[in-house]
Design an enzyme around this catalytic site. Structure first.
Site, short mmCIF file in Angstrom:
data_model
loop_
_atom_site.label_atom_id
_atom_site.label_comp_id
_atom_site.label_asym_id
_atom_site.label_seq_id
_atom_site.Cartn_x
_atom_site.Cartn_y
_atom_site.Cartn_z
N SER A 200 45.50 32.32 35.83
CA SER A 200 45.04 33.48 36.60
C SER A 200 45.91 34.71 36.39
O SER A 200 45.43 35.85 36.45
CB SER A 200 44.99 33.14 38.10
OG SER A 200 46.26 32.69 38.55
N ASP B 262 46.47 38.86 48.38
CA ASP B 262 46.47 37.44 48.73
C ASP B 262 47.88 36.87 48.86
O ASP B 262 48.05 35.69 49.17
CB ASP B 262 45.67 36.63 47.70
CG ASP B 262 46.26 36.67 46.28
OD1 ASP B 262 47.36 37.24 46.12
OD2 ASP B 262 45.62 36.12 45.37
N HIS C 94 49.12 36.23 43.98
CA HIS C 94 49.08 36.84 42.65
C HIS C 94 49.78 38.20 42.68
O HIS C 94 49.88 38.82 43.73
CB HIS C 94 47.64 37.00 42.17
CG HIS C 94 46.94 35.70 41.95
ND1 HIS C 94 46.13 35.12 42.90
CD2 HIS C 94 46.96 34.85 40.89
CE1 HIS C 94 45.67 33.96 42.44
NE2 HIS C 94 46.15 33.78 41.22
#
Length: 338
Positions: A82, A247, A250
């Site tokens: 990610s 979040d 990340h």
């Protein structure tokens, strides 16, 4: 120094097990690892994680340079998880791939065709699939690839030797196709909020140990590495609201820019485009070291490059950085590669 030497020995054991197809090399007791990783997963659920689809940054960057030369565009590929995909930001120009494609175009004064096959949630065993995606069209083999992977290997209990083996095979395959490879090693998991002591210390130890072993595997198969953990760790801890995204897991746009600025010099150097000489400057803490020692020191000094010298030696280098060019115009709506 004792900690560095210990990390070097363990990293070599992991890399050796990876090379001969062995299983995991335990860094902690089984029960301790189970507790640790259960708590890491709980921490990730607490901070939320992002289910957003990362913005697609594929396309041509620096297209204006194409009007000044007859040379073909450079081709840049991105693989990994990610973080490589740019999860956590919403603008193409904020993703690490777009930042590096724009930076490479500015340094080379050439257009850069960019393709990202990274998958959020991926572990190192997905790299073989990603490599095949990049190499499907032999005429479009990348000139250079960036791989960013490792965090999910730690949190999902992949044996470190298995993790390094998958990465080494990916590097070897890409190099066999004539592609330069730069690996951004495992980030520092001890910076995730809310992760508290002693979990924070253990998570940091595991991620740095994997980063050192990744370095050995990548360098011994013809790649270069840039350590991200220690570079980002203190900055993320000091300014989590700026460098973590919404979040809290990340990176934010600024966090990705910090990582991209560290990787860009090595990315350009792999193509012979960076002004730093390919020899150590002792005054800058650089040197030719046994590869496992270089790997261990790099894991403790963020932004450090390790590249192969004459076996079994490696060059430990701290490349001078430049401010990234503004990717806004070229990256928000990259043109489609021809």
């Amino acid at each position: 120094m004792p900690m560095t030497m210990s990390r070097a020995r363990v990293a070599r054991r992991i890399a050796t097990a990876a090379a001969v197809g062995g299983g995991g090399v335990g860094l902690l007791g089984v029960a301790a690892v189970g507790v640790l990783l259960t708590e890491v997963r709980l921490a990730r659920r607490t901070v939320g994680g992002s289910s957003d689809i990362p913005p697609c940054a594929d396309g041509r960057y620096g297209a204006a340079f194409g009007h000044r030369t007859d040379r073909p565009p450079l081709r840049l590929g991105f693989l990994g998880d990610s973080t490589a995909a740019g999860q956590g930001v919403h603008r193409v120009s904020q993703t690490p791939g777009a930042l590096l494609a724009s930076g490479l175009a500015a340094v080379a004064e050439l257009p850069v065709d960019f393709r990202n096959v990274a998958l959020p949630g991926a572990q190192s065993d997905d790299l073989a699939r990603q490599v095949e995606l990049l190499l499907l069209d032999g005429a479009q083999t990348p000139d250079v690839c960036v791989i960013m992977i490792g965090a999910n290997d730690v949190t999902h209990r992949m044996p470190p030797a298995q993790s390094v083996r998958h990465l080494s095979e990916a590097v070897r395959r890409l190099r066999a196709e004539g592609c330069e490879v730069v690996v951004g090693t495992c980030p520092d998991l001890g910076t995730i909020e809310p992760v508290y002591q002693p979990l924070r210390w253990v998570a940091r130890r595991l991620s740095r140990q994997l980063a050192a072993a990744q370095t050995i595997g990548a360098v011994e198969n013809g790649g270069r590495t840039v350590s991200l953990g220690d570079l980002l760790g203190p900055e993320f801890e000091a300014r989590p609201r700026e460098l973590f995204g919404p979040d809290n897991y990340h990176p934010s746009a600024e966090g990705y820019a910090t990582a991209a600025m560290a990787v860009l010099p090595t990315l350009c150097a792999s193509l012979g485009l960076w002004p730093d000489e390919e020899r150590p400057e002792p005054a800058r803490g650089e040197g030719i070291l046994p590869v496992e020692q270089a790997a261990a020191e790099a894991a403790s000094e963020g932004g450090t490059e390790v590249t192969a010298s004459r076996a079994p030696w490696a060059l430990l280098k701290h490349r001078r950085r430049r401010q990234l060019p503004d990717a806004e115009e070229s990256a928000d709506q990259p043109s489609v590669p021809r």
